[in-house]
Design an enzyme around this catalytic site. Structure first.
Site, short mmCIF file in Angstrom:
data_model
loop_
_atom_site.label_atom_id
_atom_site.label_comp_id
_atom_site.label_asym_id
_atom_site.label_seq_id
_atom_site.Cartn_x
_atom_site.Cartn_y
_atom_site.Cartn_z
N HIS A 1 -7.20 1.67 -9.61
CA HIS A 1 -5.85 2.10 -9.27
C HIS A 1 -5.08 2.26 -10.57
O HIS A 1 -5.62 2.08 -11.65
CB HIS A 1 -5.14 1.06 -8.40
CG HIS A 1 -5.72 0.96 -7.02
ND1 HIS A 1 -5.51 1.90 -6.06
CD2 HIS A 1 -6.50 0.01 -6.45
CE1 HIS A 1 -6.12 1.55 -4.95
NE2 HIS A 1 -6.74 0.41 -5.16
N CYS B 1 -11.50 3.00 -4.88
CA CYS B 1 -11.47 1.71 -4.19
C CYS B 1 -12.10 1.81 -2.79
O CYS B 1 -13.29 2.05 -2.68
CB CYS B 1 -10.04 1.17 -4.18
SG CYS B 1 -9.97 -0.61 -4.03
#
Lengths: 411, 235
Positions: free
Chosen positions: B192, B94
């Site tokens: 995630h 991310c």
């Protein structure tokens, strides 16, 4: 409250009717629908209902409902208090709460973190109470740095008296937006969201906990006038008060310290407030004990890593087993990544049951921390297998509500 | 640092660890340990120097401001870049994924310099990508279909020096039908979940890059979770 306009009075009345109808038909407690109806009739109803009253707004990631209840109990020393005790913490819930008691001079409202600036602006609340900010349901919530920034901005333009936890850097930074603050050293167990300076982004020096300081821009922990140490609260006059709360844990001691400081702002001294705080034993089903056959079950709600950490700290010691239940519905946050932010090694050597819609995520997490566990489909299986007369249950939001609904609502 | 152990270096948990990123370190350690490989997890805080002798470097997600701060400190420090140049494995998630590229956008989409381990450039999309993601990994890597949870507003363009990690089946990823990117032993992804607990195959890829061939493990909770999430996302 005689100043209420006809339209606002009509809005309040219609809203309350809708709320009663909702309760009577078993749809809910009516807090949300009642407020929505009132808003349709008079969009300024929240401002009108707040006029002429002393309001306290209570916001945080964790402990909002409990602290709202504690402050409300303390302020009842002064007379009736309007409050949204069922946790409906958005404007519709506030309208219902204020409509329900038009005569109450004082009101204590739990406020969703995102709505605080708007509700403060509408209600012109006299007091704003801030406890903590930490990661929570990040698939739908704002980044907490951004949230703190919005709080800070809202407080800068408001004459409200702020009561805030100075041990939480983000909260303190937001509170420093106000020129009128009472600082409470209420502690902080979960520190993973505050290693970074809210003002400049530098690394915070936290080596002398609870003190914190940024060596890059100079932001530092404000000096508290109320200090919580163990179970003792020291007030601004240096007098010590033993809390001896019925609610368990450090998080609730922190909530109580903040409630005492808030009560004092309203003119209720600690000696008068404290016995009223001790009367609180359960809040919206949380911390309540339920008898299931021969087993006494204690229900703990934990919605995010900081909350789980606090729950683990108040578990009954082994051999009392613990059941952990995790869902990932919209109110819980649909991402279960946060499970990996929690340290489960404290559960080693304890009997652990795992359930909920995301029990496989939890099973892998416990397995990785070398915690033994048993996966079950229903909470009653944990009750049947406790082997003792007690069981602790830790569940996130919808998992908690499911258990409460199955066992009948308890408050 | 222990010379004989597999050294997992977790970069800046104080800035880049918004959502369970610790899970990637814990799963790598566990899957190595189950094969008898001694491991050590080294936490490197943003005020520390990044050691160059690590085997696997992990970077997690972060909010806007910590992301910019982390990028600045990593560039000034230089340790991560030197470690990648000597062939260490890197997994960046991310905000971390964007940081190891050439540039990424700040909150107003102004370009901020990254560490430059991957030939990628990231900016901000119109809408936030939030939800379960499923993607088929580049067959050259020998990793089965991956799943995870994405929560970002980034859109990432890959330059000629970087290969897409996977082709998206469900979800947004880079924003162009692909998810993540890799070059050599450096891999970045928006996933995630965290990524390695949800995808044991991806964890084993990093271990193979580091220690060579490793024996397979019997299926455990990780494999079960992966199948459950795949079934939930595909329906």
């Amino acid at each position: 409250m005689s100043k209420l306009s006809l339209r606002a009075r009509l809005a309040a009345t219609l809203g309350l009717s809708a709320a009663r109808l909702s309760r009577a038909t078993g749809r809910g407690d009516g807090s949300v629908i009642g407020g929505r109806v009132a808003l349709k009739v008079e969009p300024d109803v929240l401002a009108e209902l707040s006029r002429g009253r002393q309001l306290a707004l209570v916001s945080a990631t964790n402990g909002k409902t409990t602290t709202t209840r504690l402050i409300t109990n303390a302020l009842r020393a002064l007379g009736p208090v309007a409050t949204n005790e069922f946790g409906a913490n958005m404007p519709s819930g506030h309208i219902t709460a204020l409509s329900s008691d038009l005569e109450a001079r004082n009101a204590v409202l739990e406020v969703d973190e995102k709505y605080l600036p708007m509700v403060l602006s509408d209600t012109k609340a006299a007091v704003v109470v801030l406890m903590n900010l930490s990661r929570d349901q990040m698939d739908r919530a704002s980044e907490i740095n951004l949230l703190a920034q919005k709080w800070r901005f809202a407080l800068r333009g408001s004459p409200a008296h702020v009561v805030a936890n100075c041990d939480e850097p983000l909260v303190a930074w937001a509170g420093l937006g106000s020129s009128n603050a009472t600082w409470v050293a209420a502690g902080q167990r979960w520190k993973e969201d505050s290693w970074c300076c809210p003002e400049c982004g530098g690394h915070l020096d936290r080596s002398a906990d609870p003190h914190w300081e940024c060596h890059e821009c100079g932001l530092r922990r404000p000096e508290p006038s109320w200090v919580l140490d163990g179970d003792t609260v020291t007030d601004p006059h240096g007098r010590k008060h033993e809390l001896r709360m019925k609610l368990p844990g450090d998080a609730n001691r922190a909530n109580a310290a903040i409630a005492l400081a808030t009560a004092a702002v309203f003119g209720v001294p600690p000696d008068n407030a404290l016995p009223r705080l001790r009367e609180v034993t359960s809040v919206a089903g949380r911390y309540s004990s339920i008898q299931r056959g021969p087993v006494e079950v204690r229900l703990l709600m934990a919605k995010n890593p900081a909350g789980w950490l606090e729950s683990f700290a108040i578990l009954d010691p082994p051999p009392v087993p613990v059941a952990l239940s995790v869902n990932a519905q919209v109110p819980d946050g649909r991402d279960t990544s946060w499970l990996w932010d929690v340290d489960y090694t404290v559960l080693r050597g304890r009997k652990v049951f795992v359930l909920g819609e995301r029990r496989t995520d939890l099973a892998l997490r416990l397995d990785t921390d070398d915690v033994e566990f048993e996966v079950i489909d229903h909470i009653d299986q944990a009750v049947a297998k406790t082997g003792t007369k007690r069981l602790d249950v830790v569940a996130n939001y919808t998992a908690f509500q499911q258990i409460r609904t199955e066992w009948g609502r308890v408050t | 640092m222990n010379d004989s152990a597999l050294r997992i270096v977790w970069i800046y948990p104080d800035l880049l660890s918004t959502y369970g990123d610790q899970g990637n370190a814990l799963i790598l350690e566990r899957r190595a340990r189950l094969r008898g490989i001694p491991t050590e997890i080294v936490h490197v805080h943003s005020s520390d120097a990044v050691p160059v002798e690590g085997d696997v470097y992990l970077l997690g997600g972060g909010e806007d401001r910590p992301q910019i701060l982390a990028a600045r400190r990593l560039i000034a420090d230089g340790g991560l870049k030197r470690a990648a140049e000597r062939g260490a494995a890197v997994l960046a998630i991310c905000a971390g994924y964007q940081i190891i590229g050439e540039t990424f956008g700040d909150d107003k989409d102004n370009p901020i310099a990254g560490v430059g381990l991957l030939d990628i450039r990231s900016g901000r999309g119109d809408r936030r990508a939030v939800g379960e993601l499923v993607a088929d990994v580049d067959p050259a890597l020998g990793v089965p279909r991956i799943t995870g949870f994405e929560n970002h507003q980034g859109r990432t363009q890959l330059g000629p020096g970087t290969t897409p990690l996977s082709r998206t089946v469900v979800g947004v990823g880079n924003g162009d039908g692909f998810e993540g990117g890799y070059a050599g032993h450096v891999v970045g992804s928006y996933l995630h979940g965290p990524a390695l607990p949800r995808n044991p195959g991806l964890a084993d890829l990093l271990l193979r890059w580091t220690v060579g061939e490793i024996p397979p493990l019997p299926p455990g909770w990780g494999e079960r979770l992966r199948e459950e999430r795949l079934a939930a996302a595909i329906g």
